[in-house]
Motif scaffolding. Structure first.
Motif, PDB file in Angstrom:
ATOM      1  N   ILE A  14       0.832  -1.197   0.000  1.00 23.91           N
ATOM      2  CA  ILE A  14       0.000   0.000   0.000  1.00 23.91           C
ATOM      3  C   ILE A  14       0.866   1.246   0.000  1.00 23.91           C
ATOM      4  O   ILE A  14       0.618   2.188  -0.725  1.00 23.91           O
ATOM      5  N   MET A  15       1.933   1.218   0.789  1.00 26.51           N
ATOM      6  CA  MET A  15       2.793   2.389   0.865  1.00 26.51           C
ATOM      7  C   MET A  15       3.579   2.597  -0.419  1.00 26.51           C
ATOM      8  O   MET A  15       4.069   3.676  -0.681  1.00 26.51           O
ATOM      9  N   GLU A  16       3.695   1.552  -1.243  1.00 21.83           N
ATOM     10  CA  GLU A  16       4.445   1.680  -2.483  1.00 21.83           C
ATOM     11  C   GLU A  16       3.542   1.991  -3.675  1.00 21.83           C
ATOM     12  O   GLU A  16       4.017   2.140  -4.790  1.00 21.83           O
ATOM     13  N   THR A  17       2.246   2.088  -3.427  1.00 21.92           N
ATOM     14  CA  THR A  17       1.295   2.264  -4.512  1.00 21.92           C
ATOM     15  C   THR A  17       1.271   3.697  -5.003  1.00 21.92           C
ATOM     16  O   THR A  17       1.053   4.612  -4.229  1.00 21.92           O
ATOM     17  N   ASP A  18       1.449   3.882  -6.309  1.00 23.44           N
ATOM     18  CA  ASP A  18       1.434   5.227  -6.870  1.00 23.44           C
ATOM     19  C   ASP A  18       0.060   5.871  -6.774  1.00 23.44           C
ATOM     20  O   ASP A  18      -0.067   7.024  -6.408  1.00 23.44           O
ATOM     21  N   GLY A  19      -0.999   5.120  -7.151  1.00 21.52           N
ATOM     22  CA  GLY A  19      -2.335   5.683  -7.105  1.00 21.52           C
ATOM     23  C   GLY A  19      -2.741   6.081  -5.699  1.00 21.52           C
ATOM     24  O   GLY A  19      -3.311   7.158  -5.481  1.00 21.52           O
ATOM     25  N   THR A  21      -0.753   6.884  -3.213  1.00 20.59           N
ATOM     26  CA  THR A  21       0.043   8.024  -2.781  1.00 20.59           C
ATOM     27  C   THR A  21      -0.425   9.315  -3.437  1.00 20.59           C
ATOM     28  O   THR A  21      -0.452  10.369  -2.803  1.00 20.59           O
ATOM     29  N   CYS A  22      -0.810   9.235  -4.707  1.00 15.05           N
ATOM     30  CA  CYS A  22      -1.297  10.426  -5.407  1.00 15.05           C
ATOM     31  C   CYS A  22      -2.518  11.002  -4.708  1.00 15.05           C
ATOM     32  O   CYS A  22      -2.611  12.211  -4.482  1.00 15.05           O
ATOM     33  N   ILE A  23      -3.462  10.132  -4.364  1.00 13.09           N
ATOM     34  CA  ILE A  23      -4.676  10.595  -3.696  1.00 13.09           C
ATOM     35  C   ILE A  23      -4.352  11.161  -2.322  1.00 13.09           C
ATOM     36  O   ILE A  23      -4.813  12.239  -1.936  1.00 13.09           O
ATOM     37  N   SER A  24      -3.537  10.418  -1.571  1.00 11.59           N
ATOM     38  CA  SER A  24      -3.176  10.843  -0.220  1.00 11.59           C
ATOM     39  C   SER A  24      -2.486  12.202  -0.220  1.00 11.59           C
ATOM     40  O   SER A  24      -2.821  13.090   0.571  1.00 11.59           O
ATOM     41  N   ASN A  25      -1.544  12.382  -1.128  1.00 12.42           N
ATOM     42  CA  ASN A  25      -0.809  13.653  -1.190  1.00 12.42           C
ATOM     43  C   ASN A  25      -1.713  14.798  -1.629  1.00 12.42           C
ATOM     44  O   ASN A  25      -1.545  15.944  -1.186  1.00 12.42           O
ATOM     45  N   HIS A  26      -2.668  14.502  -2.505  1.00  8.62           N
ATOM     46  CA  HIS A  26      -3.599  15.537  -2.947  1.00  8.62           C
ATOM     47  C   HIS A  26      -4.412  16.059  -1.770  1.00  8.62           C
ATOM     48  O   HIS A  26      -4.571  17.279  -1.611  1.00  8.62           O
ATOM     49  N   ILE A  27      -4.902  15.162  -0.930  1.00  6.64           N
ATOM     50  CA  ILE A  27      -5.714  15.588   0.216  1.00  6.64           C
ATOM     51  C   ILE A  27      -4.856  16.314   1.235  1.00  6.64           C
ATOM     52  O   ILE A  27      -5.277  17.323   1.824  1.00  6.64           O
ATOM     53  N   LYS A  28      -3.631  15.830   1.437  1.00  9.81           N
ATOM     54  CA  LYS A  28      -2.731  16.489   2.395  1.00  9.81           C
ATOM     55  C   LYS A  28      -2.470  17.938   2.008  1.00  9.81           C
ATOM     56  O   LYS A  28      -2.225  18.788   2.868  1.00  9.81           O
ATOM     57  N   GLY A  29      -2.519  18.223   0.703  1.00  8.71           N
ATOM     58  CA  GLY A  29      -2.304  19.591   0.257  1.00  8.71           C
ATOM     59  C   GLY A  29      -3.362  20.548   0.774  1.00  8.71           C
ATOM     60  O   GLY A  29      -3.105  21.747   0.921  1.00  8.71           O
ATOM     61  N   PHE A  30      -4.561  20.037   1.055  1.00 10.06           N
ATOM     62  CA  PHE A  30      -5.628  20.866   1.597  1.00 10.06           C
ATOM     63  C   PHE A  30      -5.609  20.895   3.120  1.00 10.06           C
ATOM     64  O   PHE A  30      -6.186  21.791   3.730  1.00 10.06           O
ATOM     65  N   TYR A  31      -4.986  19.901   3.721  1.00 13.96           N
ATOM     66  CA  TYR A  31      -4.943  19.808   5.181  1.00 13.96           C
ATOM     67  C   TYR A  31      -3.505  19.586   5.654  1.00 13.96           C
ATOM     68  O   TYR A  31      -3.192  18.540   6.238  1.00 13.96           O
ATOM     69  N   PRO A  32      -2.637  20.549   5.394  1.00  5.92           N
ATOM     70  CA  PRO A  32      -1.229  20.392   5.789  1.00  5.92           C
ATOM     71  C   PRO A  32      -1.086  20.292   7.304  1.00  5.92           C
ATOM     72  O   PRO A  32      -1.819  20.934   8.056  1.00  5.92           O
ATOM     73  N   GLY A  33      -0.180  19.461   7.725  1.00  4.08           N
ATOM     74  CA  GLY A  33       0.073  19.298   9.148  1.00  4.08           C
ATOM     75  C   GLY A  33      -0.874  18.341   9.835  1.00  4.08           C
ATOM     76  O   GLY A  33      -0.731  18.068  11.031  1.00  4.08           O
ATOM     77  N   GLN A  34      -1.848  17.812   9.088  1.00  2.00           N
ATOM     78  CA  GLN A  34      -2.805  16.867   9.673  1.00  2.00           C
ATOM     79  C   GLN A  34      -2.604  15.493   9.055  1.00  2.00           C
ATOM     80  O   GLN A  34      -2.303  15.373   7.868  1.00  2.00           O
ATOM     81  N   THR A  76     -10.708   3.824  -7.728  1.00  2.00           N
ATOM     82  CA  THR A  76      -9.733   4.102  -8.777  1.00  2.00           C
ATOM     83  C   THR A  76      -8.617   3.068  -8.685  1.00  2.00           C
ATOM     84  O   THR A  76      -8.570   2.253  -7.752  1.00  2.00           O
ATOM     85  N   ASP A  77      -7.706   3.103  -9.636  1.00  4.62           N
ATOM     86  CA  ASP A  77      -6.572   2.170  -9.632  1.00  4.62           C
ATOM     87  C   ASP A  77      -5.545   2.627  -8.605  1.00  4.62           C
ATOM     88  O   ASP A  77      -4.940   3.687  -8.747  1.00  4.62           O
ATOM     89  N   LEU A  78      -5.351   1.807  -7.578  1.00  2.00           N
ATOM     90  CA  LEU A  78      -4.405   2.144  -6.521  1.00  2.00           C
ATOM     91  C   LEU A  78      -3.079   1.427  -6.677  1.00  2.00           C
ATOM     92  O   LEU A  78      -2.049   1.908  -6.223  1.00  2.00           O
ATOM     93  N   TYR A  79      -3.096   0.265  -7.315  1.00  2.00           N
ATOM     94  CA  TYR A  79      -1.916  -0.589  -7.351  1.00  2.00           C
ATOM     95  C   TYR A  79      -1.397  -0.784  -8.759  1.00  2.00           C
ATOM     96  O   TYR A  79      -2.191  -0.912  -9.702  1.00  2.00           O
ATOM     97  N   THR A 182      -3.744  11.217 -11.901  1.00  2.00           N
ATOM     98  CA  THR A 182      -2.823  10.325 -11.222  1.00  2.00           C
ATOM     99  C   THR A 182      -1.975   9.628 -12.270  1.00  2.00           C
ATOM    100  O   THR A 182      -2.196   9.785 -13.470  1.00  2.00           O
ATOM    101  N   VAL A 183      -1.038   8.827 -11.836  1.00  2.00           N
ATOM    102  CA  VAL A 183      -0.195   8.087 -12.769  1.00  2.00           C
ATOM    103  C   VAL A 183      -1.009   7.062 -13.546  1.00  2.00           C
ATOM    104  O   VAL A 183      -0.585   6.580 -14.598  1.00  2.00           O
ATOM    105  N   ASP A 184      -2.184   6.710 -13.034  1.00  2.00           N
ATOM    106  CA  ASP A 184      -3.030   5.711 -13.686  1.00  2.00           C
ATOM    107  C   ASP A 184      -4.148   6.334 -14.502  1.00  2.00           C
ATOM    108  O   ASP A 184      -4.942   5.622 -15.112  1.00  2.00           O
ATOM    109  N   GLY A 185      -4.255   7.660 -14.501  1.00  2.00           N
ATOM    110  CA  GLY A 185      -5.301   8.324 -15.256  1.00  2.00           C
ATOM    111  C   GLY A 185      -6.009   9.383 -14.433  1.00  2.00           C
ATOM    112  O   GLY A 185      -5.687   9.615 -13.266  1.00  2.00           O
TER     113      GLY A 185
END
Length: 359
Positions: A14-19, A21-34, A76-79, A182-185
Motif C-alpha cells: 500500500i505504501m508503495e502504490t502510486d495511485g 500516494t497520489c490521492i493521499s498527497n492531494h488531500i494532504k495539500g488541503f490539510y497540511p500538518g494533519q 480508482t486504480d491504486l496498485y 494520477t499516474v493511472d489516469g
C-alpha cells in the motif's frame, strides 16, 4: 475494518502504490500538518473479502462549519499491475494510438467523499464508512457508476436507527477536492450529499447539478447535517428552484412508478396514477414537454411516453402508450390534474386520468 494511521498500516504494497500516494498527497495539500485517520479493510474485495474498498480516510475540517471529511480508496486504480511488463507496455502504447485513451481514466474514474457535520464527539462516527462501502459495493456489483448530478434514494435514513430526514443522496464534484490526474489516469472526487426525499423529488424536476450547486449556497461544501429539515420549505431556495425549472427544464427523462396503469381502448386513453406522484408529474410534464423534450412514465412492463406535437393524440407503439401534447393540452392537463383521488378528463384529448391513493 481496522482503524489505524497510514504510517502504521503494516502493509508494504500500500505504501508503495502510486495511485494511493497520489490521492493521499492531494488531500494532504488541503490539510497540511494533519494526518488522516485511516480505516483500512482487513481483506479487500479483490482478495476475496466482502468490502470492495481498500479503506476510507477521515479528516477533520473547519471549512464551512466544523465537520468530518471521509474519502474512499479503491474505486480508482491504486496498485500497479504486477503482471505487466513495463517495456512491453510502452511498446504497445507506441503501436496503438488509442492506448492513451484506454488508460485516460483511473478505475471507475472517481473516489467518493462524504462530509458530516461535527458535533461534540472527539472521534469521527464510523457509520459513514459503512455507507461508503455500500455505495462502492453497488458500483462493483452492478457496474453502474455515479456522476455529478446523479441521485440515489436510500429508502431510509442514511444513518441507520436515526430519525434524520436525510434519506437520499445527491452526487456532486467535491467543491474542495475537485478532480486530479494520477499516474493511472484522471479521476474526480465525487461527494455524496445527504438530502431529503422531497429535495430528491424536486431535484429530479430540475437539472441535478444545478440543484445541488444551489444547495451548496445553503449547506456550504455539501456538509450533511442529520438534524436539518428540507430546504424546499425555505422561500428563497424554493424560489430559486422554481426559476431554475422554468429556465432550464428537467434532465429527468424517465420517472419510475410503483402504481401506474395505462391502456388504450376504442381510441381513448386511460391512466391510473397514485396521488402522491401527481405534483411531481405535473412539474416534470411542464419541465420536459414544455421544453420539447420527451418524458416517460414506467412501471414494470407499463410504459407511457409523452411528447410535444402540433396536434394532440393518443396511440400505441410496441406495447407503449404514446401521448402527444400540444402546448394547449399540456397546460390543460397540468391545470386540471390535482393530487386528490378522483377522475380527471381533459377536453382537448381523449384521455381519462384516475388518481388513486398511493400504495
Amino acid at each position: 475494518n481496522a482503524c489505524r494511521r497510514k504510517e502504521r498500516i503494516g502493509v508494504d504494497h500500500i505504501m508503495e502504490t502510486d495511485g494511493f500516494t497520489c490521492i493521499s498527497n492531494h488531500i494532504k495539500g488541503f490539510y497540511p500538518g494533519q494526518e488522516g485517520l485511516y480505516y483500512g479493510t482487513l481483506l479487500p474485495g479483490y482478495l476475496g473479502g466482502n468490502d470492495p474498498l481498500d479503506g476510507v480516510e477521515i479528516w477533520e475540517s473547519g471549512r464551512g462549519c466544523p465537520h468530518w471529511l471521509y474519502v474512499t480508496y479503491g474505486l480508482t486504480d491504486l496498485y500497479p499491475d504486477d503482471n505487466s511488463d513495463d517495456d512491453n507496455d510502452l511498446e504497445d502504447r507506441d503501436d496503438d494510438p488509442e492506448a492513451d485513451d484506454d488508460n485516460a481514466v483511473s478505475g471507475f474514474g472517481f473516489e467518493l467523499t462524504f462530509r458530516l457535520k461535527r458535533g461534540s464527539e472527539e472521534t469521527p462516527p464510523v457509520w459513514p464508512v459503512s455507507l461508503l462501502q455500500n455505495l462502492a459495493r453497488y458500483v462493483f456489483s452492478t457496474g453502474n457508476t455515479f456522476d455529478s448530478g446523479h441521485y440515489l434514494n436510500a429508502n431510509g435514513p442514511i444513518a441507520l436507527e436515526t430519525d434524520t430526514q436525510l434519506t437520499c443522496l445527491g452526487f456532486l464534484t467535491d467543491p474542495e477536492l475537485g478532480s486530479m490526474d494520477t499516474v493511472d489516469g484522471s479521476m474526480v472526487f465525487l461527494e455524496a450529499i445527504g438530502i431529503t426525499e422531497d429535495e430528491l423529488n424536486s431535484m429530479m424536476c430540475w437539472n441535478g447539478e444545478c440543484f445541488l450547486k444551489e444547495l451548496l449556497k445553503h449547506t456550504p461544501y455539501g456538509i450533511s447535517d442529520l438534524s436539518r429539515t428540507t430546504l424546499m420549505s425555505q422561500p428563497d431556495f424554493h424560489r430559486a428552484w422554481e426559476q431554475g425549472v422554468e429556465r432550464d427544464g428537467s434532465s429527468t427523462s424517465v420517472l419510475y412508478l410503483s402504481d401506474l396503469t395505462a391502456r388504450l381502448e376504442n381510441n381513448k386513453g386511460y391512466l391510473q396514477l397514485g396521488a402522491g406522484h401527481i405534483s411531481q408529474i405535473r412539474t416534470l410534464l411542464r419541465a420536459r414537454i414544455g421544453k420539447n423534450r420527451p418524458f416517460v412514465l414506467q412501471c414494470n412492463g407499463t410504459v407511457v411516453r409523452f411528447g410535444s406535437a402540433q396536434q394532440s393524440a393518443i396511440d400505441t407503439d410496441n406495447d407503449a402508450i404514446i401521448i402527444s401534447l400540444t402546448p394547449e393540452t399540456l397546460n390543460e392537463i397540468c391545470e386540471l390534474l390535482m393530487p386528490h383521488v378522483g377522475l380527471y378528463t381533459p377536453k382537448t384529448i381523449p384521455l381519462t386520468i384516475e388518481v388513486v391513493p398511493t400504495h
